[in-house]
Design an enzyme around this catalytic site. Structure first.
Site, mmCIF file in Angstrom:
data_model
loop_
_atom_site.group_PDB
_atom_site.id
_atom_site.type_symbol
_atom_site.label_atom_id
_atom_site.label_comp_id
_atom_site.label_asym_id
_atom_site.label_seq_id
_atom_site.Cartn_x
_atom_site.Cartn_y
_atom_site.Cartn_z
ATOM 1 N N CYS A 195 51.165 -16.197 -25.861
ATOM 2 C CA CYS A 195 50.204 -15.427 -26.661
ATOM 3 C C CYS A 195 50.599 -13.959 -26.642
ATOM 4 O O CYS A 195 50.741 -13.348 -25.581
ATOM 5 C CB CYS A 195 48.813 -15.617 -26.053
ATOM 6 S SG CYS A 195 47.661 -14.299 -26.384
ATOM 7 N N GLU A 196 50.768 -13.377 -27.826
ATOM 8 C CA GLU A 196 51.241 -11.991 -27.877
ATOM 9 C C GLU A 196 50.144 -10.983 -27.551
ATOM 10 O O GLU A 196 50.430 -9.823 -27.299
ATOM 11 C CB GLU A 196 51.868 -11.679 -29.242
ATOM 12 C CG GLU A 196 50.909 -11.602 -30.401
ATOM 13 C CD GLU A 196 51.623 -11.276 -31.695
ATOM 14 O OE1 GLU A 196 52.862 -11.345 -31.747
ATOM 15 O OE2 GLU A 196 50.920 -10.950 -32.672
ATOM 16 N N HIS A 197 48.906 -11.433 -27.515
ATOM 17 C CA HIS A 197 47.830 -10.503 -27.161
ATOM 18 C C HIS A 197 47.709 -10.299 -25.658
ATOM 19 O O HIS A 197 47.289 -9.253 -25.205
ATOM 20 C CB HIS A 197 46.489 -11.013 -27.711
ATOM 21 C CG HIS A 197 46.403 -10.960 -29.197
ATOM 22 N ND1 HIS A 197 45.538 -11.724 -29.936
ATOM 23 C CD2 HIS A 197 47.107 -10.218 -30.094
ATOM 24 C CE1 HIS A 197 45.695 -11.456 -31.214
ATOM 25 N NE2 HIS A 197 46.643 -10.562 -31.342
ATOM 26 N N HIS A 198 48.047 -11.335 -24.883
ATOM 27 C CA HIS A 198 47.851 -11.258 -23.434
ATOM 28 C C HIS A 198 49.097 -11.563 -22.611
ATOM 29 O O HIS A 198 49.047 -11.515 -21.386
ATOM 30 C CB HIS A 198 46.737 -12.235 -23.009
ATOM 31 C CG HIS A 198 45.415 -11.961 -23.647
ATOM 32 N ND1 HIS A 198 44.999 -12.604 -24.788
ATOM 33 C CD2 HIS A 198 44.429 -11.087 -23.306
ATOM 34 C CE1 HIS A 198 43.792 -12.147 -25.129
ATOM 35 N NE2 HIS A 198 43.428 -11.233 -24.254
ATOM 36 N N GLN A 208 48.800 -18.685 -32.484
ATOM 37 C CA GLN A 208 48.816 -20.097 -32.885
ATOM 38 C C GLN A 208 48.807 -20.248 -34.404
ATOM 39 O O GLN A 208 49.483 -21.117 -34.957
ATOM 40 C CB GLN A 208 47.615 -20.817 -32.266
ATOM 41 C CG GLN A 208 47.633 -22.312 -32.565
ATOM 42 C CD GLN A 208 46.490 -23.047 -31.917
ATOM 43 O OE1 GLN A 208 45.974 -22.627 -30.888
ATOM 44 N NE2 GLN A 208 46.069 -24.139 -32.515
ATOM 45 N N HIS A 220 44.616 -22.264 -24.654
ATOM 46 C CA HIS A 220 45.108 -20.903 -24.399
ATOM 47 C C HIS A 220 44.703 -20.477 -22.997
ATOM 48 O O HIS A 220 43.505 -20.411 -22.700
ATOM 49 C CB HIS A 220 44.517 -19.935 -25.432
ATOM 50 C CG HIS A 220 45.049 -20.159 -26.815
ATOM 51 N ND1 HIS A 220 45.873 -19.256 -27.449
ATOM 52 C CD2 HIS A 220 44.906 -21.203 -27.664
ATOM 53 C CE1 HIS A 220 46.200 -19.735 -28.648
ATOM 54 N NE2 HIS A 220 45.628 -20.913 -28.806
ATOM 55 N N CYS A 224 44.797 -17.638 -21.782
ATOM 56 C CA CYS A 224 44.036 -16.381 -21.825
ATOM 57 C C CYS A 224 42.550 -16.642 -22.070
ATOM 58 O O CYS A 224 41.715 -15.780 -21.839
ATOM 59 C CB CYS A 224 44.615 -15.416 -22.870
ATOM 60 S SG CYS A 224 44.544 -16.011 -24.554
HETATM 61 ZN ZN ZN Z 1 45.599 -14.463 -25.691
#
Ligand code: ZN
Length: 182
Positions: A75-78, A116, A144, A146
């Site tokens: 996941c590129e956010h976390h 995703q 996920h 995260c």
């Molecule tokens: Zn994430």
């Protein structure tokens, strides 16, 4: 990837968290993490063109469904993993591809910083662009970390995304969706 820079950055992150980067357990951590990222992000800048271009001819052409293709991505956010299963269904236009190539295609687009929704769309576009079927449907179901290890902490919850391109009749979509959930 700039490996030396990644190792320095991990060391800096550990120091910022108040860790003693010289202690035994952490001595090789920057190298291990850099090696890990190198592997997990090895799909960056690649496409599945070579995998999906090796096609062979078929007579007729009802829907081909490959389900339960497992994957893990980041996941590129976390910078936390998400993982699950992909179903790829396509209606051939005289040509099909080896089933293992569909799994390879998933790996190429999973091995990078991802969302995703984008992973699902990139797989669908790759099948459409390189295999040129009449239509394609991709369904991705993932957990996920995260979501399940931090924040709202809901272990076992899954996110489902679907992308359909080209000519894919509604009754076939329903059939594929039902199969992907089994
Ligand atoms: Zn994430």
């Amino acid at each position: 990837m700039d490996r030396a820079r990644a190792m320095k950055a991990v060391e800096e992150l550990l120091a910022a968290m108040g860790e003693d980067v010289g202690r035994e357990g952490l001595k090789d951590t920057p190298r291990r993490v850099a090696d890990m990222y190198e592997q997990l992000l090895s799909g960056m800048g690649r496409t599945a063109e070579s995998e999906l271009s090796k096609t062979f001819a078929v007579e007729g052409g009802d829907v081909v469904i490959e389900r339960g293709i497992t994957f893990s991505s980041m996941c590129e956010h976390h910078l936390m993993p998400f993982f699950g299963k992909v179903t790829i269904a396509y209606i051939p236009d005289k040509r099909v591809v080896g089933l293992s190539k569909l799994a390879r295609c998933v790996d190429v687009y999973a091995a990078r910083l991802q969302l995703q929704e984008r992973l699902t769309a990139q797989i669908a576009h790759a099948v459409m662009d390189y295999l040129s079927p009449k239509g394609v449907m991709v369904i991705c179901s993932a957990e996920h970390t995260c979501m399940t290890c931090r924040g709202v902490k809901k272990p076992g919850s899954t996110t489902v995304t679907a992308v359909t391109l080209g000519d894919f009749p509604a009754e076939k979509r329903a059939e594929v969706l039902a199969l992907s959930e089994k």
